[in-house]
Scaffold this motif. Sequence first.
Motif, mmCIF file in Angstrom:
data_model
loop_
_atom_site.group_PDB
_atom_site.id
_atom_site.type_symbol
_atom_site.label_atom_id
_atom_site.label_comp_id
_atom_site.label_asym_id
_atom_site.label_seq_id
_atom_site.Cartn_x
_atom_site.Cartn_y
_atom_site.Cartn_z
ATOM 1 N N ASP B 110 0.804 -1.316 0.042
ATOM 2 C CA ASP B 110 0.282 -0.171 0.077
ATOM 3 C C ASP B 110 0.803 1.075 0.027
ATOM 4 O O ASP B 110 0.127 2.237 -0.895
ATOM 5 N N ARG B 111 1.512 1.208 0.772
ATOM 6 C CA ARG B 111 2.136 2.354 1.275
ATOM 7 C C ARG B 111 3.625 2.661 0.069
ATOM 8 O O ARG B 111 3.719 3.825 -1.061
ATOM 9 N N MET B 112 4.123 1.328 -1.268
ATOM 10 C CA MET B 112 4.899 1.601 -1.580
ATOM 11 C C MET B 112 3.483 2.206 -3.400
ATOM 12 O O MET B 112 4.385 2.895 -3.942
ATOM 13 N N TRP B 113 2.741 1.634 -3.198
ATOM 14 C CA TRP B 113 1.210 1.789 -4.333
ATOM 15 C C TRP B 113 1.315 3.696 -4.118
ATOM 16 O O TRP B 113 1.075 4.492 -5.206
ATOM 17 N N SER B 114 1.219 3.812 -3.192
ATOM 18 C CA SER B 114 0.651 5.540 -2.985
ATOM 19 C C SER B 114 2.018 6.372 -3.001
ATOM 20 O O SER B 114 1.662 7.243 -3.295
ATOM 21 N N VAL B 115 3.118 5.735 -2.747
ATOM 22 C CA VAL B 115 4.786 6.529 -2.600
ATOM 23 C C VAL B 115 4.209 6.814 -4.863
ATOM 24 O O VAL B 115 4.886 7.775 -5.310
ATOM 25 N N ILE B 116 4.371 5.574 -5.520
ATOM 26 C CA ILE B 116 4.427 6.003 -7.078
ATOM 27 C C ILE B 116 3.439 6.513 -7.744
ATOM 28 O O ILE B 116 3.598 7.074 -8.503
ATOM 29 N N ARG B 117 2.070 6.298 -6.727
ATOM 30 C CA ARG B 117 1.224 7.108 -7.372
ATOM 31 C C ARG B 117 1.248 8.874 -6.902
ATOM 32 O O ARG B 117 1.497 9.425 -7.916
#
Lengths: 226, 193
Positions: B110-117
């Motif tokens: 979730d954290r990585m996806w948030s950073v990517i977006r």
Amino acid sequence: MKSNFVITKNVKKFHLGIDHINHKLKGVERMLLVTGEPGLGKTDAAIHYCAQNGAVLIRTLQLMTGPWLLRKIVEELGASPARRISEAFDQVIDLQKNRPRTIVLDEVDRFCEKTEILETIRDIHDVCHCPIVFIGEEMADKKLMRYRRLYRRFVEVVRFEKLDRDDVGKFIGELSEVRFETDAAERAANETDGKISDIVTLIHRAETVARTNKAAAVGVKELWKN
Amino acid sequence: MEKLRIVGKAIFEDGIDKDGNFVDRFFTLDQLIDITGLSRTEIRRIMEKLSRENLVIEVAKKPGYLLLKNPLPWPDGNGRPPLAITYRVRNKEKLTQRIKPRQKENTAQDRMWSVIRNKTKVDGLFQVRDLVVLGEVKRENARWYLKQLRRAGIVKPSRDGGPGVTWTLLKDTGPRRPAIEKPTRGRGEGGKP
């Protein structure tokens, strides 16, 4: 270079500011304004906060209008925006009621002139009581001061300053693979003027120099030959 | 698929009319056995669990051999007779929520996806380092996650390898992280020979 998120004084202030607006008191405002020159890590601090706390980051655009922003917020809260603006507004309220999340608005300078957007944000804040963080350039607070009704809702204005000597030292200590001599660290603080991008460049240079010389530490002589 | 999900799906399949709408109708234990192919004991256990959670309700229960239409066989009359139980959906919304695949929240992904977006919103691209620093995950995890997203056609690297590779988000699937299928192991398609 090591991959760490360095908690500088600015980041601490940012987190403290968000703590101040994340309260459950009724009738107390929940808006925060973050200002500062470009390149001081405001947006990165916000992205880090959003990733760790599930907050919503919205990057505002020059052409953005009130309905556009509203739809963007609905999308970021995880729903498909309704066609009608009134329904989209209700969606924001419902989504925030079900799962309250902090909304972070980046580049707020873009809509400092747009009353429609500012009033929409104020309405969302007043109706949902959700924490809203504004991030803008150094003059953002001056620009927003004109809207007294909005400005009085800011619990705190956090100013990102240039990194001071201690912060530069901490930054180098936590990120650099090689040790900086005391004189080199002092000079780095003076030369970089507290800008993160310059410090990162300097760390890269120091690591290259250390690799070439097969040294564990670098001093002024090695780093500033010319 | 988890057995509870199979049974849940069968309940909804059984209660769907010609137009594809769910009709709040009754269903029996034997109907579920026919649809799912699971054993009577397994389905009874699942239905008891759903009853305890107030998602379905047991409306009728009688020995199966007493049924007028298609009485249930009771071989030699030994042991307890199989029961014919009729259920009814009590809370359709909650049952739907219960059977749909759940994602854990606030995970490293979730954290990585948030950073990517968010990085894409701000800079248009991102690096592995951004995921490590801002998402506070290990480099290996970030690389693995990007590999999975790349296979799914969600992200694309600027070049095949080497230092300083930048990544672009091709498909933004929204704030919820995309579901990634776990890689198959051993023999079979996609697995090691």
